[in-house]
Design a protein around this motif. Structure first.
Motif, PDB file in Angstrom:
ATOM      1  N   GLY A 494       0.819  -1.211   0.000  1.00 11.18           N
ATOM      2  CA  GLY A 494       0.000   0.000   0.000  1.00 11.18           C
ATOM      3  C   GLY A 494       0.847   1.252   0.000  1.00 11.18           C
ATOM      4  N   ASP A 495       1.960   1.240   0.697  1.00  6.61           N
ATOM      5  CA  ASP A 495       2.862   2.381   0.702  1.00  6.61           C
ATOM      6  C   ASP A 495       3.475   2.600  -0.685  1.00  6.61           C
ATOM      7  OD1 ASP A 495       4.305   4.365   2.589  1.00  6.61           O
ATOM      8  OD2 ASP A 495       5.978   3.418   1.495  1.00  6.61           O
ATOM      9  N   ILE A 496       3.740   1.507  -1.399  1.00 11.14           N
ATOM     10  CA  ILE A 496       4.272   1.617  -2.762  1.00 11.14           C
ATOM     11  C   ILE A 496       3.225   2.211  -3.698  1.00 11.14           C
ATOM     12  CG2 ILE A 496       5.059   0.277  -4.746  1.00 11.14           C
ATOM     13  CD1 ILE A 496       6.434  -1.605  -2.816  1.00 11.14           C
ATOM     14  N   LEU A 497       1.946   1.810  -3.560  1.00  9.67           N
ATOM     15  CA  LEU A 497       0.894   2.384  -4.389  1.00  9.67           C
ATOM     16  C   LEU A 497       0.726   3.872  -4.116  1.00  9.67           C
ATOM     17  CD1 LEU A 497      -1.899  -0.375  -4.274  1.00  9.67           C
ATOM     18  CD2 LEU A 497      -0.201   0.047  -6.062  1.00  9.67           C
ATOM     19  N   MET A 498       1.071   4.304  -2.903  1.00  6.98           N
ATOM     20  CA  MET A 498       0.958   5.715  -2.562  1.00  6.98           C
ATOM     21  C   MET A 498       2.165   6.525  -3.030  1.00  6.98           C
ATOM     22  SD  MET A 498      -1.865   6.436  -1.062  1.00  6.98           S
ATOM     23  CE  MET A 498      -3.253   5.499  -0.433  1.00  6.98           C
ATOM     24  N   ASN A 499       3.361   6.005  -2.826  1.00  5.33           N
ATOM     25  CA  ASN A 499       4.577   6.785  -3.032  1.00  5.33           C
ATOM     26  C   ASN A 499       5.447   6.305  -4.187  1.00  5.33           C
ATOM     27  OD1 ASN A 499       3.996   8.377  -0.634  1.00  5.33           O
ATOM     28  ND2 ASN A 499       4.618   6.571   0.541  1.00  5.33           N
ATOM     29  N   GLY A 500       5.114   5.177  -4.794  1.00  2.00           N
ATOM     30  CA  GLY A 500       5.884   4.707  -5.936  1.00  2.00           C
ATOM     31  C   GLY A 500       7.307   4.330  -5.557  1.00  2.00           C
ATOM     32  N   ASP A 501       8.257   4.774  -6.377  1.00  5.41           N
ATOM     33  CA  ASP A 501       9.666   4.442  -6.149  1.00  5.41           C
ATOM     34  C   ASP A 501      10.229   5.124  -4.916  1.00  5.41           C
ATOM     35  OD1 ASP A 501       9.596   2.876  -8.399  1.00  5.41           O
ATOM     36  OD2 ASP A 501      10.377   4.443  -9.731  1.00  5.41           O
ATOM     37  N   SER A 503       8.892   5.002  -2.039  1.00  4.22           N
ATOM     38  CA  SER A 503       8.521   4.218  -0.862  1.00  4.22           C
ATOM     39  C   SER A 503       9.741   3.515  -0.280  1.00  4.22           C
ATOM     40  CB  SER A 503       7.451   3.195  -1.231  1.00  4.22           C
ATOM     41  OG  SER A 503       7.227   2.297  -0.164  1.00  4.22           O
ATOM     42  N   GLN A 504       9.755   3.374   1.021  1.00  2.00           N
ATOM     43  CA  GLN A 504      10.867   2.681   1.689  1.00  2.00           C
ATOM     44  C   GLN A 504      10.885   1.186   1.388  1.00  2.00           C
ATOM     45  OE1 GLN A 504      10.435   2.451   5.993  1.00  2.00           O
ATOM     46  NE2 GLN A 504       8.212   2.805   5.844  1.00  2.00           N
ATOM     47  N   TYR A 505       9.757   0.666   0.840  1.00  5.66           N
ATOM     48  CA  TYR A 505       9.672  -0.754   0.526  1.00  5.66           C
ATOM     49  C   TYR A 505       9.850  -1.031  -0.965  1.00  5.66           C
ATOM     50  CZ  TYR A 505       7.448  -0.739   5.134  1.00  5.66           C
ATOM     51  OH  TYR A 505       7.175  -0.559   6.461  1.00  5.66           O
ATOM     52  N   ALA A 506      10.138   0.013  -1.746  1.00  7.65           N
ATOM     53  CA  ALA A 506      10.201  -0.143  -3.199  1.00  7.65           C
ATOM     54  C   ALA A 506      11.254  -1.166  -3.608  1.00  7.65           C
ATOM     55  CB  ALA A 506      10.472   1.198  -3.857  1.00  7.65           C
ATOM     56  N   LYS A 507      12.363  -1.238  -2.905  1.00  6.13           N
ATOM     57  CA  LYS A 507      13.436  -2.162  -3.280  1.00  6.13           C
ATOM     58  C   LYS A 507      13.083  -3.625  -2.995  1.00  6.13           C
ATOM     59  CE  LYS A 507      17.152   1.203  -2.591  1.00  6.13           C
ATOM     60  NZ  LYS A 507      18.421   1.500  -1.867  1.00  6.13           N
ATOM     61  N   LEU A 508      12.082  -3.860  -2.141  1.00  9.27           N
ATOM     62  CA  LEU A 508      11.703  -5.232  -1.814  1.00  9.27           C
ATOM     63  C   LEU A 508      10.756  -5.839  -2.839  1.00  9.27           C
ATOM     64  CD1 LEU A 508      11.095  -4.909   2.053  1.00  9.27           C
ATOM     65  CD2 LEU A 508      13.114  -5.819   0.880  1.00  9.27           C
ATOM     66  N   PHE A 509      10.037  -4.982  -3.582  1.00  7.42           N
ATOM     67  CA  PHE A 509       9.015  -5.458  -4.511  1.00  7.42           C
ATOM     68  C   PHE A 509       9.475  -5.282  -5.952  1.00  7.42           C
ATOM     69  CE2 PHE A 509       6.736  -4.831  -0.645  1.00  7.42           C
ATOM     70  CZ  PHE A 509       5.636  -5.676  -0.675  1.00  7.42           C
ATOM     71  N   SER A 510       9.073  -6.230  -6.794  1.00  7.10           N
ATOM     72  CA  SER A 510       9.385  -6.166  -8.217  1.00  7.10           C
ATOM     73  C   SER A 510       8.282  -5.407  -8.937  1.00  7.10           C
ATOM     74  CB  SER A 510       9.513  -7.577  -8.798  1.00  7.10           C
ATOM     75  OG  SER A 510       9.675  -7.541 -10.188  1.00  7.10           O
ATOM     76  N   ALA A 511       8.674  -4.428  -9.769  1.00  2.00           N
ATOM     77  CA  ALA A 511       7.703  -3.651 -10.535  1.00  2.00           C
ATOM     78  C   ALA A 511       7.386  -4.298 -11.872  1.00  2.00           C
ATOM     79  CB  ALA A 511       8.231  -2.233 -10.761  1.00  2.00           C
ATOM     80  N   ARG A 517      -0.043  -1.741 -10.132  1.00  2.00           N
ATOM     81  CA  ARG A 517       0.718  -0.524  -9.857  1.00  2.00           C
ATOM     82  C   ARG A 517       0.533   0.474 -10.994  1.00  2.00           C
ATOM     83  NH1 ARG A 517       7.028  -0.722  -8.068  1.00  2.00           N
ATOM     84  NH2 ARG A 517       6.166  -2.568  -7.028  1.00  2.00           N
ATOM     85  N   THR A 518       0.395  -0.017 -12.206  1.00  2.00           N
ATOM     86  CA  THR A 518       0.168   0.870 -13.347  1.00  2.00           C
ATOM     87  C   THR A 518      -1.235   1.468 -13.303  1.00  2.00           C
ATOM     88  OG1 THR A 518       1.653  -0.498 -14.675  1.00  2.00           O
ATOM     89  CG2 THR A 518       0.207   1.005 -15.863  1.00  2.00           C
ATOM     90  N   GLN A 519      -2.209   0.672 -12.847  1.00  2.00           N
ATOM     91  CA  GLN A 519      -3.592   1.136 -12.858  1.00  2.00           C
ATOM     92  C   GLN A 519      -3.888   2.132 -11.745  1.00  2.00           C
ATOM     93  OE1 GLN A 519      -6.304  -2.193 -12.833  1.00  2.00           O
ATOM     94  NE2 GLN A 519      -5.216  -3.266 -14.466  1.00  2.00           N
ATOM     95  N   VAL A 520      -3.428   1.857 -10.523  1.00  2.00           N
ATOM     96  CA  VAL A 520      -3.804   2.712  -9.376  1.00  2.00           C
ATOM     97  C   VAL A 520      -2.589   3.140  -8.572  1.00  2.00           C
ATOM     98  CG1 VAL A 520      -6.100   1.684  -9.200  1.00  2.00           C
ATOM     99  CG2 VAL A 520      -4.200   0.669  -7.934  1.00  2.00           C
TER     100      VAL A 520
END
Length: 635
Positions: A494-501, A503-511, A517-520
């Motif tokens: 949810g933090d990634i959907l809010m802040n994108g790259d 986000s502090q968790y962006a490095k843990l998730f694969s885009a 992520r593209t839609q919302v």
């Protein structure tokens, strides 16, 4: 002599043919073994243990008769522990087998709450009460009444008036037969599986139970004896005809013989003369014989290649000894919650129930097979479609084929099962994404309910999983053995959907391949905020949903995690006298098309992730999702 041989052939042929025919008729073995018993007392449930059905080898045939209503009789079988857990506090009759007499026995069992079952009675034991597992929670009102009555110490008369649970349609059974199909059932079950015989829980079970086992009645020598006798009979006939022909020929006219020939003179006896050398006798001749005989033997041995005293003939040959390996003890392995055929039957029932609920847009029908986030999304979709005719329905749950089965390895409750079902093409012939569902069975008497139903991403790669015959372990929500604990995955995404790259968790998730992520995602939210007029403001917030976080282990020590995420979209009026539009979807839920204060819309996201093990370089990957508006209100 020919007549004697013919007579012997006739006698032996007759014996062989008679013996062959007798093996198929007079001395033919029985084709089956049968044992039956009558059940007295009109019990609602009868249980036949697997050891009884395996008293003799071969496929078992169970015949039940005497049901008050043949259309409502039920014969089902499942793991013995599951059958006892489903019965819970219900009284039943246990059918046993007495080896000495080859007859079935019956025993009344009255479960005692809070004690372990010891219902496996000794053969031919007298009627009595034994203990069973603690009563399981009962989903229906009637079953709940039965449990309450047993817990309060009600009498048998009061218990008889209370309806018991109906075993028909339970997801717990490995196989089930209803109505006329339950009268005669053929099965081949192991010792740890038991059969339950009942009606609908209100009427008595069938009163007569009969078990039949096949017996090997083949006569392998009958056909050879008959054929051999026929062949020998033909040989005897041939000998008889030959002898008859020879006998008639010997009795024909004979020609008279002429005068006898004179005898030839005898030749004189042979006498050796002195000129012939006789064999010398004495020590020298003996000595020569002693030398010649060993030499001849040595030559023979040399020609045959067998020499006495060689090491090749006496040295033993070494053979490889296989290493003994210890196989894992099957007792230490928990069974899978369901088998593949059982799961196929459950998915088919879920598909039929979902189709009926979707067709009528009935939340009550949806509650039969849906729970948690999956139910919440369907209820909202039904409410929106009731006022917005162009609102698309949620994807249907296909009945088959199941391309992936992942049951939990457990013998307790609640139980979790995941499945991926291939979705047929739509009306235009376009391929659709497979549906992944996660189902939960809360108690033995509850059926499986869909808690998560997501469409898989086009590029989703499901990691290696345990085979369906073994099952997978459920990972605790707070497990630190994963790259991220399951209970924190939703908030991090949810933090990634809010802040994108950022986000502090962006490095843990694969885009890569993440279409949600593209839609919302953050870029979409920025565009939505930019489109809002100056008289209003738009804010987004996210929070973890009320759904249960479900995590099932993969073969690489990672896990597939199903989680629930909710996002709130608050469109608020910031200038007096201004007005904001609720939108068609939100208006269907709120009942207002516009508001002078604001509209809050809540979206639910059912998410499926692959979470790698802690210390791995792999990233958390979104495998699939399902999303839609689940609530809306006016501020």
């Amino acid at each position: 002599m020919r007549f004697v041989l013919a007579i012997v052939a006739f006698v032996v042929a007759a014996v062989m043919i008679v013996a062959g025919i007798a093996q198929r008729t007079v001395f033919a073995p029985p084709t089956h073994i049968e044992a039956g018993t009558s059940v007295s007392g009109d019990p609602r449930y009868v249980v036949v243990d697997g050891s009884v059905l395996n008293a003799h080898p071969g496929q078992q045939t169970l015949t039940v008769t005497g049901a008050p209503d043949g259309a409502k009789q039920v014969v089902a079988y499942g793991r013995t522990a599951d059958v006892k857990a489903w019965l819970g506090d219900q009284k039943y009759v246990e059918v046993g087998y007495r080896t000495a007499t080859g007859k079935l026995t019956t025993k009344n069992v009255t479960p005692k709450p809070g004690t372990k079952d010891e219902g496996a009675a000794d053969e031919g034991a007298a009627d009595g009460s034994t203990a069973t597992p603690s009563p399981a929670a009962t989903p229906s009102a009637s079953a709940g009444a039965a449990s309450a009555g047993a817990a309060s110490g009600s009498t048998s008369g009061d218990a008889a008036k209370t309806a018991g649970p109906n075993p028909a349609g339970s997801d717990l059974w490995l196989e089930e037969f209803d109505g006329e199909a339950a009268q005669v059932t053929r099965m081949n079950i192991p010792d740890d599986v038991s059969v339950i015989v009942a009606s609908d829980g209100t009427k008595a079970a069938p009163s007569r139970v009969t078990v039949t086992w096949p017996v090997d009645s083949s006569t392998p020598w009958a056909f050879p004896l008959i054929i051999g006798g026929i062949v020998l009979l033909l040989i005897g006939i041939a000998l008889y005809l030959w002898g008859l022909y020879a006998h008639r020929r010997s009795r024909g006219p004979r020609r008279k013989s002429g005068p006898k020939m004179p005898k030839l003179p005898k030749a004189p006896k042979y006498k050796p003369t002195a000129m012939i050398e006789t064999t010398s006798r004495g020590r020298r001749s003996t000595r020569r014989a002693r030398v010649i005989i060993p030499a001849a033997l040595a030559g023979v041995l040399a020609l045959t290649g067998c020499t006495a005293g060689t090491g090749a003939a006496t040295t033993p040959t070494k053979t490889a000894t296989p290493l003994a390996t210890e196989a894992p003890d099957a007792k230490d392995q928990l069974p899978p919650a369901v088998t593949v055929p059982q799961l196929e039957r459950i998915v088919k029932r879920v598909s039929e129930s979902a189709a009926q609920a979707d067709a009528q847009a009935s939340p009550d029908l949806a509650k039969v097979r849906f729970t948690g986030p999956a139910l919440q999304l369907r209820e909202a979709n039904y409410a929106i479609r009731a006022k917005k005719s162009d609102e698309p329905a949620l994807p249907a749950i296909p009945a088959s084929p199941i391309v992936l089965s992942l049951p939990q390895a457990t013998d307790a409750w609640p139980r979790t099962v995941a499945a991926v079902i291939e979705t047929p093409k739509d009306a235009k012939g376009t391929a659709q994404a497979p549906i992944a569902i996660t189902m939960v069975q809360e108690t033995p008497r509850d059926n499986y309910q869909v808690e998560y139903a997501v469409s898989l991403e086009p590029k989703a790669k499901v990691p290696n999983l345990a085979p369906a015959s073994i099952g997978s372990a459920v990972v605790p929500p707070d497990s630190k053995l994963l790259a991220l604990p399951p209970q924190k995955v939703a908030a991090a995404y949810g933090d990634i959907l809010m802040n994108g790259d950022k986000s502090q968790y962006a490095k843990l998730f694969s885009a890569e391949g993440d279409t949600l992520r593209t839609q919302v995602g953050a870029d979409w939210k920025a565009k939505q905020k930019a489109a809002v007029p100056a008289t209003a403001s738009l804010e987004f917030t996210s929070q973890t949903g009320a759904g249960t976080d479900v995590a099932m282990a993969t073969n690489d020590s990672g896990a597939i995690v199903w989680t629930d995420l909710q996002e709130s979209q608050v469109l608020k009026v910031v200038e007096a006298g201004a007005e904001v539009s609720a939108g068609a979807t939100a208006a269907a839920l709120t009942g207002v098309a516009s508001s002078k204060t604001g509209i809050e819309s809540t979206f639910g996201y059912q998410l499926a992730f692959y979470v790698p093990p802690a210390g791995s370089d792999a990233k958390i990957t979104l495998l699939g999702f399902s999303q839609g508006m689940i609530a809306a209100k006016q501020l």
